[in-house]
Motif scaffolding. Structure first.
Motif, PDB file in Angstrom:
ATOM      1  N   ARG A   1     -28.908 -13.073  -5.020  1.00 15.37           N
ATOM      2  CA  ARG A   1     -28.679 -12.294  -6.708  1.00 15.37           C
ATOM      3  C   ARG A   1     -29.012 -12.701  -7.469  1.00 15.37           C
ATOM      4  O   ARG A   1     -27.847 -12.533  -8.860  1.00 15.37           O
ATOM      5  CB  ARG A   1     -26.730 -11.919  -6.795  1.00 15.37           C
ATOM      6  N   ALA A   2     -30.799 -12.601  -7.807  1.00 14.31           N
ATOM      7  CA  ALA A   2     -31.267 -13.409  -9.404  1.00 14.31           C
ATOM      8  C   ALA A   2     -31.332 -12.543  -9.968  1.00 14.31           C
ATOM      9  O   ALA A   2     -31.373 -12.920 -11.209  1.00 14.31           O
ATOM     10  CB  ALA A   2     -32.384 -13.736  -8.541  1.00 14.31           C
ATOM     11  N   LEU A   3     -31.167 -10.883  -9.884  1.00 15.67           N
ATOM     12  CA  LEU A   3     -31.362 -10.215 -11.087  1.00 15.67           C
ATOM     13  C   LEU A   3     -29.648 -10.079 -11.835  1.00 15.67           C
ATOM     14  O   LEU A   3     -30.020 -10.438 -12.364  1.00 15.67           O
ATOM     15  CB  LEU A   3     -31.913  -8.727 -10.618  1.00 15.67           C
ATOM     16  N   GLU A   4     -28.943  -9.771 -10.206  1.00 17.35           N
ATOM     17  CA  GLU A   4     -27.067 -10.042 -11.142  1.00 17.35           C
ATOM     18  C   GLU A   4     -26.909 -11.181 -12.106  1.00 17.35           C
ATOM     19  O   GLU A   4     -26.515 -11.035 -12.707  1.00 17.35           O
ATOM     20  CB  GLU A   4     -26.399  -9.751 -10.066  1.00 17.35           C
ATOM     21  N   ARG A   5     -27.695 -12.752 -11.435  1.00 18.77           N
ATOM     22  CA  ARG A   5     -26.473 -13.537 -12.406  1.00 18.77           C
ATOM     23  C   ARG A   5     -27.827 -13.275 -13.414  1.00 18.77           C
ATOM     24  O   ARG A   5     -27.810 -13.881 -14.498  1.00 18.77           O
ATOM     25  CB  ARG A   5     -27.094 -14.461 -11.420  1.00 18.77           C
ATOM     26  N   PHE A   6     -29.147 -13.592 -13.591  1.00 19.73           N
ATOM     27  CA  PHE A   6     -29.635 -13.031 -14.866  1.00 19.73           C
ATOM     28  C   PHE A   6     -29.086 -12.199 -15.904  1.00 19.73           C
ATOM     29  O   PHE A   6     -29.283 -12.534 -17.175  1.00 19.73           O
ATOM     30  CB  PHE A   6     -31.225 -12.776 -13.936  1.00 19.73           C
ATOM     31  N   LEU A   7     -28.921 -10.520 -15.197  1.00 17.87           N
ATOM     32  CA  LEU A   7     -27.883  -9.767 -16.275  1.00 17.87           C
ATOM     33  C   LEU A   7     -26.894  -9.835 -17.027  1.00 17.87           C
ATOM     34  O   LEU A   7     -26.414 -10.227 -18.162  1.00 17.87           O
ATOM     35  CB  LEU A   7     -28.005  -8.456 -15.702  1.00 17.87           C
ATOM     36  N   VAL A   8     -25.918 -11.599 -16.104  1.00 17.91           N
ATOM     37  CA  VAL A   8     -25.137 -11.906 -16.341  1.00 17.91           C
ATOM     38  C   VAL A   8     -25.321 -13.271 -17.651  1.00 17.91           C
ATOM     39  O   VAL A   8     -24.728 -12.854 -18.985  1.00 17.91           O
ATOM     40  CB  VAL A   8     -24.313 -12.198 -15.525  1.00 17.91           C
ATOM     41  N   LEU A   9     -25.835 -13.912 -17.422  1.00 21.02           N
ATOM     42  CA  LEU A   9     -26.610 -15.207 -17.830  1.00 21.02           C
ATOM     43  C   LEU A   9     -26.566 -14.291 -18.717  1.00 21.02           C
ATOM     44  O   LEU A   9     -27.173 -14.542 -20.503  1.00 21.02           O
ATOM     45  CB  LEU A   9     -27.735 -15.540 -17.276  1.00 21.02           C
ATOM     46  N   ASN A  10     -27.745 -13.549 -19.707  1.00 28.25           N
ATOM     47  CA  ASN A  10     -28.253 -12.795 -21.249  1.00 28.25           C
ATOM     48  C   ASN A  10     -26.896 -11.666 -21.698  1.00 28.25           C
ATOM     49  O   ASN A  10     -27.129 -11.035 -22.411  1.00 28.25           O
ATOM     50  CB  ASN A  10     -29.588 -12.581 -20.552  1.00 28.25           C
ATOM     51  N   GLY A  11     -25.970 -11.638 -20.811  1.00 30.51           N
ATOM     52  CA  GLY A  11     -25.065 -10.755 -21.268  1.00 30.51           C
ATOM     53  C   GLY A  11     -25.674  -9.075 -21.781  1.00 30.51           C
ATOM     54  O   GLY A  11     -25.123  -8.126 -22.002  1.00 30.51           O
ATOM     55  N   LEU A  12     -26.499  -8.925 -20.047  1.00 33.67           N
ATOM     56  CA  LEU A  12     -26.663  -7.806 -19.893  1.00 33.67           C
ATOM     57  C   LEU A  12     -26.073  -6.578 -19.233  1.00 33.67           C
ATOM     58  O   LEU A  12     -26.114  -7.278 -18.295  1.00 33.67           O
ATOM     59  CB  LEU A  12     -28.039  -7.890 -19.439  1.00 33.67           C
ATOM     60  N   GLU A  13     -26.129  -5.214 -19.042  1.00 32.31           N
ATOM     61  CA  GLU A  13     -25.639  -4.729 -18.113  1.00 32.31           C
ATOM     62  C   GLU A  13     -26.417  -4.237 -16.998  1.00 32.31           C
ATOM     63  O   GLU A  13     -27.753  -4.655 -17.417  1.00 32.31           O
ATOM     64  CB  GLU A  13     -24.970  -3.587 -18.645  1.00 32.31           C
ATOM     65  N   ARG A  14     -25.615  -3.969 -16.093  1.00 30.35           N
ATOM     66  CA  ARG A  14     -26.953  -2.752 -14.906  1.00 30.35           C
ATOM     67  C   ARG A  14     -27.849  -2.035 -15.524  1.00 30.35           C
ATOM     68  O   ARG A  14     -27.420  -1.325 -16.497  1.00 30.35           O
ATOM     69  CB  ARG A  14     -26.113  -2.555 -13.390  1.00 30.35           C
ATOM     70  N   GLY A  15     -28.779  -1.889 -14.814  1.00 25.63           N
ATOM     71  CA  GLY A  15     -30.425  -0.642 -15.858  1.00 25.63           C
ATOM     72  C   GLY A  15     -30.680  -0.638 -17.365  1.00 25.63           C
ATOM     73  O   GLY A  15     -31.676  -0.563 -17.456  1.00 25.63           O
ATOM     74  N   ALA A  16     -30.131  -2.231 -17.601  1.00 29.77           N
ATOM     75  CA  ALA A  16     -30.776  -3.246 -18.910  1.00 29.77           C
ATOM     76  C   ALA A  16     -32.422  -2.967 -18.657  1.00 29.77           C
ATOM     77  O   ALA A  16     -32.935  -3.267 -17.752  1.00 29.77           O
ATOM     78  CB  ALA A  16     -29.834  -3.450 -19.592  1.00 29.77           C
ATOM     79  N   THR A  17     -32.895  -2.739 -20.066  1.00 32.04           N
ATOM     80  CA  THR A  17     -34.600  -2.980 -19.982  1.00 32.04           C
ATOM     81  C   THR A  17     -34.591  -4.413 -20.966  1.00 32.04           C
ATOM     82  O   THR A  17     -33.875  -4.426 -21.664  1.00 32.04           O
ATOM     83  CB  THR A  17     -34.960  -2.184 -20.224  1.00 32.04           C
ATOM     84  N   LEU A  18     -35.659  -5.212 -21.223  1.00 32.36           N
ATOM     85  CA  LEU A  18     -35.369  -6.166 -21.692  1.00 32.36           C
ATOM     86  C   LEU A  18     -36.402  -5.200 -23.481  1.00 32.36           C
ATOM     87  O   LEU A  18     -37.110  -4.652 -23.341  1.00 32.36           O
ATOM     88  CB  LEU A  18     -36.611  -7.844 -21.288  1.00 32.36           C
ATOM     89  N   LYS A  19     -36.358  -6.711 -24.183  1.00 37.83           N
ATOM     90  CA  LYS A  19     -36.855  -6.706 -25.391  1.00 37.83           C
ATOM     91  C   LYS A  19     -37.729  -7.036 -25.686  1.00 37.83           C
ATOM     92  O   LYS A  19     -38.224  -8.755 -25.890  1.00 37.83           O
ATOM     93  CB  LYS A  19     -36.031  -6.547 -26.229  1.00 37.83           C
ATOM     94  N   VAL A  20     -39.769  -6.514 -25.133  1.00 43.27           N
ATOM     95  CA  VAL A  20     -40.967  -7.656 -24.902  1.00 43.27           C
ATOM     96  C   VAL A  20     -41.040  -7.948 -26.487  1.00 43.27           C
ATOM     97  O   VAL A  20     -40.799  -7.553 -27.295  1.00 43.27           O
ATOM     98  CB  VAL A  20     -41.922  -6.442 -25.214  1.00 43.27           C
ATOM     99  N   GLY A  21     -41.327  -9.253 -25.898  1.00 44.34           N
ATOM    100  CA  GLY A  21     -41.237 -10.128 -26.942  1.00 44.34           C
ATOM    101  C   GLY A  21     -39.767 -11.483 -27.963  1.00 44.34           C
ATOM    102  O   GLY A  21     -39.983 -12.225 -28.383  1.00 44.34           O
ATOM    103  N   GLU A  22     -38.811 -10.551 -27.100  1.00 46.28           N
ATOM    104  CA  GLU A  22     -37.209 -11.961 -26.999  1.00 46.28           C
ATOM    105  C   GLU A  22     -37.100 -12.338 -25.972  1.00 46.28           C
ATOM    106  O   GLU A  22     -37.621 -12.165 -24.712  1.00 46.28           O
ATOM    107  CB  GLU A  22     -36.272 -10.462 -27.437  1.00 46.28           C
ATOM    108  N   ALA A  23     -36.413 -13.123 -26.715  1.00 47.00           N
ATOM    109  CA  ALA A  23     -36.183 -14.578 -25.399  1.00 47.00           C
ATOM    110  C   ALA A  23     -34.841 -14.116 -24.796  1.00 47.00           C
ATOM    111  O   ALA A  23     -33.504 -14.252 -25.156  1.00 47.00           O
ATOM    112  CB  ALA A  23     -35.829 -15.758 -26.704  1.00 47.00           C
ATOM    113  N   TYR A  24     -35.146 -14.686 -24.021  1.00 51.69           N
ATOM    114  CA  TYR A  24     -33.920 -14.783 -22.856  1.00 51.69           C
ATOM    115  C   TYR A  24     -33.661 -16.080 -21.813  1.00 51.69           C
ATOM    116  O   TYR A  24     -34.867 -16.993 -21.720  1.00 51.69           O
ATOM    117  CB  TYR A  24     -34.111 -13.446 -21.481  1.00 51.69           C
TER     118      TYR A  24
END
Length: 496
Positions: free
Chosen positions: A468-491
């Motif tokens: 569940r790499a995607l789910e773990r990545f989202l939780v680790l970064n405080g992002l909800e499902r369906g979220a998009t990343l901000k280009v140039g921002e750190a994660y």
């Protein structure tokens, strides 16, 4: 799983229903305002022990000693050396203390080398935060929220109040049992006092949440950081259960349910202002935790996919397909996604010369089917296996001797289904760790990277996690499902 684990009498049936409880020291627990983050509980209204107003008063523990501190640090893997993170924690604490109700109180923060998500405080102002908690937080305001909560426990003297209630309840039950010669009522009072103390602790947690948010806002941090962190915690607990839910409530839980806490801290934050007030200092926080060790230390055993490796014990095994495993301090626990099968691996004490069949019987509370006991050699190791049928679960048990150590391997299947085929494959996989495998083990680490795309899948594919790499990545970064990343921002990602 520690190298000296002794779990005689542990029963996987209890683990199935409530999860494995960790080691506690009774005396130190009385003085500890612990916020064991990785637990859940429901707010109940149990029978309350009414301590008579004229009952003899007891004296609580004095100031926590250096030995208390040393025991706590040792039980959580020792201190973790991360100068940038330690500097941030100290600076945030100083800022919060100036905004607290007792700005004259001195505090010292210790960073613990544990992957468990936890923070707690001693009455003398010693605060403790695990690296596992640092890894989950996504900005400075979130870690400040955790510290503000712990500072509130100290300023409100919660540990002393809890100690007083515990000791007075024990005194009354002893007087009834011994002096008044009524052991039945004494036992009933002692049992009821556990519910009263649990409810009292839950009320303290909610009070500390409210005071903590006010302190957070007064110090200039984003007061909504508390809700964000608790939401990430809730989602992490759901990942651990493998069922999408944080887990079953514990009647004696000392903490309210995380969902209830989220509601409370969100309301408290709204009373301080609309979203956007205060700072989160996200960039600063990510810089401070870049390179932080993530997950287990190799010396305490590590999980790599479906394989568990413990170089200090010199053993390894692989769980069957469909299981996700978690290495706790006391045991290795595993579950399938739907929760219908569970497993447990731990080390037990066995007297020299005692048969493995006797070890199984001594460390298992339910009846073992007499004709199911089998003594044989598995993978070059002496072993005894057996079958036990409970009301709702069917268990396969094994005790194995590897060198001077004795281990248990237990698999449970819901209902009457016998998990023997998967159990035999699992037990047969137990083997000694090769020197090459030990040399190749490296701890996982957090790496802060810059998003080149708005698609979170691109960074999730770089995560060194078992599933569940995607789910773990989202939780680790405080992002909800369906979220998009901000280009140039750190994660944050997890890398080897």
């Amino acid at each position: 799983m520690g190298t000296g684990a002794t779990r005689a009498g542990t029963r996987i049936g209890a683990t199935v229903r409530a999860g494995l409880r960790g080691v506690r020291w009774a005396a130190l627990a009385l003085a500890l305002s612990a916020c064991a983050a990785e637990q859940t509980g429901a707010v109940l209204t149990p029978a309350v022990v009414r301590v008579p107003a004229d009952a003899p008063r007891t004296t609580g523990r004095g100031a926590s000693s250096d030995s208390d501190h040393a025991k706590l640090v040792a039980s959580f893997g020792g201190e973790y050396r991360a100068p940038a993170a330690q500097h941030l924690l100290t600076e945030v604490t100083d800022r919060l203390v100036r905004a607290s109700d007792r700005p004259d109180q001195s505090y010292a923060v210790t960073l613990l080398d544990s992957s468990v998500i936890n923070a707690f405080a001693l009455p003398n102002g010693r605060l403790y935060v695990t690296r596992g908690l640092l890894a989950l937080a996504s900005d400075t305001s979130e870690i400040a929220a955790v510290l503000a909560h712990e500072i509130a426990h100290v300023t409100l003297s919660h540990a002393n109040a809890r100690t007083e209630l515990e000791l007075r309840s024990q005194l009354v039950s002893r007087v009834v049992a011994d002096v008044l010669n009524d052991p039945t009522t004494g036992a009933q009072l002692q049992s009821q006092s556990k519910f009263a103390l649990a409810r009292f602790s839950r009320e303290q947690e909610l009070e500390a949440d409210g005071v903590g948010v006010r302190t957070l806002a007064k110090a200039g941090y984003d007061p909504y950081g508390a809700a964000r962190f608790l939401n990430s915690l809730n989602r992490t607990l759901a990942l651990k259960t493998g069922t999408g839910a944080p887990g079953e409530p514990d009647m004696l839980a000392t903490h309210p349910g995380t969902g209830e806490r989220i509601t409370l801290v969100t309301r408290a934050a709204r009373r301080t202002g609309a979203p956007g007030v205060g700072v989160d200092e996200r960039a600063r926080y990510l810089t401070a935790i870049d390179g932080l060790t993530y997950g287990d230390n190799p010396g305490d055993g590590v999980v790599r996919g479906r394989r568990f490796i413990h170089p200090s014990l010199g053993i390894a095994f692989e769980v069957p397909e469909g299981f996700t495993i978690d290495n706790t301090r006391s045991a290795v626990l595993g579950t399938t996604g739907e929760g219908s099968r569970r497993l447990l691996f731990d080390q037990v004490e066995a007297e020299p010369g005692r048969s493995l069949e006797a070890v199984l019987r001594a460390t298992w509370n339910d009846a073992i089917e007499p004709t199911s006991v089998e003594t044989r050699e598995i993978g070059g190791h002496a072993a005894a296996t057996a079958l036990s049928r409970g009301k709702d679960w069917t268990f396969r048990l094994a005790a194995l001797r590897v060198g001077d150590a004795t281990y248990r391997m237990i698999m449970a299947a819901k209902g009457a289904t016998d998990p023997e085929p998967a159990f035999r494959r699992w037990v047969a996989s137990l083997a000694t760790v090769t020197p090459a495998e030990t040399a190749a083990l490296r701890p996982l680490r957090l790496q802060v990277v810059t998003a080149a795309s708005a698609d979170p899948d691109e960074l999730a594919r770089r995560m060194a996690v078992p599933d569940r790499a995607l789910e773990r990545f989202l939780v680790l970064n405080g992002l909800e499902r369906g979220a998009t990343l901000k280009v140039g921002e750190a994660y944050k990602i997890v890398t080897e």
